[in-house]
Design a protein around this motif. Structure first.
Motif, PDB file in Angstrom:
ATOM      1  N   LYS A 124     111.155  63.765  46.274  1.00 14.33           N
ATOM      2  CA  LYS A 124     111.265  62.407  46.813  1.00 14.33           C
ATOM      3  C   LYS A 124     112.639  62.179  47.427  1.00 14.33           C
ATOM      4  CE  LYS A 124     110.391  57.570  45.598  1.00 14.33           C
ATOM      5  NZ  LYS A 124     109.920  56.650  44.527  1.00 14.33           N
TER       6      LYS A 124
ATOM      7  N   THR B 297     109.720  69.992  42.345  1.00 15.68           N
ATOM      8  CA  THR B 297     108.907  69.060  41.550  1.00 15.68           C
ATOM      9  C   THR B 297     109.661  68.493  40.341  1.00 15.68           C
ATOM     10  OG1 THR B 297     108.013  70.932  40.315  1.00 15.68           O
ATOM     11  CG2 THR B 297     106.735  70.168  42.214  1.00 15.68           C
ATOM     12  N   ALA B 298     110.864  68.979  40.098  1.00 20.33           N
ATOM     13  CA  ALA B 298     111.623  68.543  38.928  1.00 20.33           C
ATOM     14  C   ALA B 298     112.163  67.130  39.128  1.00 20.33           C
ATOM     15  CB  ALA B 298     112.777  69.502  38.662  1.00 20.33           C
ATOM     16  N   ARG B 299     112.491  66.485  38.023  1.00 21.21           N
ATOM     17  CA  ARG B 299     113.162  65.193  38.059  1.00 21.21           C
ATOM     18  C   ARG B 299     114.631  65.408  37.724  1.00 21.21           C
ATOM     19  NH1 ARG B 299     109.902  60.696  38.317  1.00 21.21           N
ATOM     20  NH2 ARG B 299     107.665  61.060  37.985  1.00 21.21           N
ATOM     21  N   ALA B 300     115.504  64.964  38.618  1.00 22.52           N
ATOM     22  CA  ALA B 300     116.944  65.115  38.422  1.00 22.52           C
ATOM     23  C   ALA B 300     117.545  63.767  38.057  1.00 22.52           C
ATOM     24  CB  ALA B 300     117.593  65.654  39.695  1.00 22.52           C
ATOM     25  N   ARG B 301     118.595  63.808  37.247  1.00 18.70           N
ATOM     26  CA  ARG B 301     119.340  62.597  36.915  1.00 18.70           C
ATOM     27  C   ARG B 301     120.840  62.891  36.877  1.00 18.70           C
ATOM     28  NH1 ARG B 301     117.679  59.835  31.969  1.00 18.70           N
ATOM     29  NH2 ARG B 301     115.565  60.604  32.260  1.00 18.70           N
TER      30      ARG B 301
ATOM     31  N   TRP C 277     112.427  52.773  35.342  1.00 18.55           N
ATOM     32  CA  TRP C 277     113.445  52.891  36.386  1.00 18.55           C
ATOM     33  C   TRP C 277     112.945  52.462  37.759  1.00 18.55           C
ATOM     34  CZ3 TRP C 277     118.363  54.085  34.995  1.00 18.55           C
ATOM     35  CH2 TRP C 277     118.554  54.643  33.731  1.00 18.55           C
ATOM     36  N   THR C 278     111.753  51.919  37.831  1.00 16.32           N
ATOM     37  CA  THR C 278     111.192  51.502  39.115  1.00 16.32           C
ATOM     38  C   THR C 278     112.095  50.467  39.788  1.00 16.32           C
ATOM     39  OG1 THR C 278     108.963  51.859  38.252  1.00 16.32           O
ATOM     40  CG2 THR C 278     109.164  50.539  40.267  1.00 16.32           C
TER      41      THR C 278
ATOM     42  N   PRO D  93     115.852  59.083  36.507  1.00 17.06           N
ATOM     43  CA  PRO D  93     115.155  60.344  36.746  1.00 17.06           C
ATOM     44  C   PRO D  93     114.369  60.272  38.055  1.00 17.06           C
ATOM     45  CG  PRO D  93     113.998  59.050  35.094  1.00 17.06           C
ATOM     46  CD  PRO D  93     115.220  58.265  35.446  1.00 17.06           C
ATOM     47  N   VAL D  94     114.839  60.975  39.074  1.00 21.74           N
ATOM     48  CA  VAL D  94     114.242  60.908  40.407  1.00 21.74           C
ATOM     49  C   VAL D  94     113.699  62.284  40.773  1.00 21.74           C
ATOM     50  CG1 VAL D  94     114.598  60.300  42.821  1.00 21.74           C
ATOM     51  CG2 VAL D  94     115.956  59.166  41.046  1.00 21.74           C
ATOM     52  N   ARG D  95     112.477  62.324  41.260  1.00 24.85           N
ATOM     53  CA  ARG D  95     111.893  63.598  41.649  1.00 24.85           C
ATOM     54  C   ARG D  95     112.663  64.178  42.834  1.00 24.85           C
ATOM     55  NH1 ARG D  95     107.334  65.473  39.729  1.00 24.85           N
ATOM     56  NH2 ARG D  95     106.610  63.401  39.119  1.00 24.85           N
ATOM     57  N   VAL D  96     112.992  65.462  42.748  1.00 26.96           N
ATOM     58  CA  VAL D  96     113.799  66.119  43.779  1.00 26.96           C
ATOM     59  C   VAL D  96     113.110  66.032  45.130  1.00 26.96           C
ATOM     60  CG1 VAL D  96     114.760  68.326  44.532  1.00 26.96           C
ATOM     61  CG2 VAL D  96     114.936  67.643  42.136  1.00 26.96           C
TER      62      VAL D  96
END
Length: 213
Positions: free
Chosen positions: A163, A192-196, A124-125, A158-161
């Motif tokens: 960030k 630290t979670a990844r949200a999508r 996803w970069t 999936p993006v780190r919260v």
């Protein structure tokens, strides 16, 4: 780097005790790269060609998403349906496959379940940017008005919260951590979670000190 542009906040849905509301949108910049080994070169990155191949053998169908190597251009296939009966797919879905519908190509290219089943990964970069409509004010002010931020995802990246918040609020990681730990920022999931998927969070005023109360 994620660029920001302003987006409008919906008027409805504001809670009675929230003075301000902002909308953040994780917007799509590109489809994720499909990561699998190319049989013709050393590259592991592929992109959808925009085409879907449907092969009919009597009453059985095979459906493949066509992808190409970004280095050598070799085309290969990702199995979507294999040896399924015609009745398995409704007519509308089958027509979308046969017509290379862009929405279906996009859906298949981002489908994590399909990626797992087909044995490839999604990178996803560089696929997203954060668009904000944040009412800018000093977050460090003790009398800052309560703010509710609605985060919406246009794609399941999936993006780190943490960030998202450092980019949207313009805070350093240490400042963000301090506001989360003090309760100034109230999150429904760990920083630290990844949200999508869509979520909301609150930014509230700092508590009054005993000397100022």
């Amino acid at each position: 780097m994620n660029s920001s542009r302003h987006v409008r906040v919906p008027a409805a849905g504001r809670a009675a005790d929230i003075d301000r509301q902002a909308l953040w949108v994780v917007s799509e910049r590109a489809l994720p790269a499909i990561v699998r080994s190319c049989v013709s070169c050393r590259s592991t990155r592929h992109r959808p060609t925009g085409k879907i191949r449907v092969n009919a053998n009597h009453k059985l169908l095979d459906v493949w998403l066509l992808i190409c190597c970004v280095l050598c251009g070799r085309t290969s296939k990702v199995p979507v349906h294999e040896r399924v009966t015609v009745r398995t797919l409704d007519n509308e879905r089958l027509l979308m496959f046969e017509n290379n519908d862009p929405a279906v190509v996009r859906q298949l290219a981002m489908d994590a379940t399909l990626a797992h089943r087909a044995g490839h990964q999604l990178d996803w970069t560089g696929t997203w940017r954060l668009d904000t409509d944040l009412p800018f004010y000093d977050l460090q002010r003790a009398d800052a008005a309560p703010l509710e931020v609605i985060v919406r995802f246009e794609l399941p990246a999936p993006v780190r919260v943490g960030k998202l918040l450092t980019a949207g609020l313009g805070l350093s990681r240490s400042a963000l951590r301090g506001m989360v730990d003090s309760g100034r920022i109230r999150l429904p999931l760990p920083v630290t979670a990844r949200a999508r998927e869509d979520f909301r969070f609150l930014v509230v005023a700092a508590p009054m000190s005993a000397g100022r109360a």
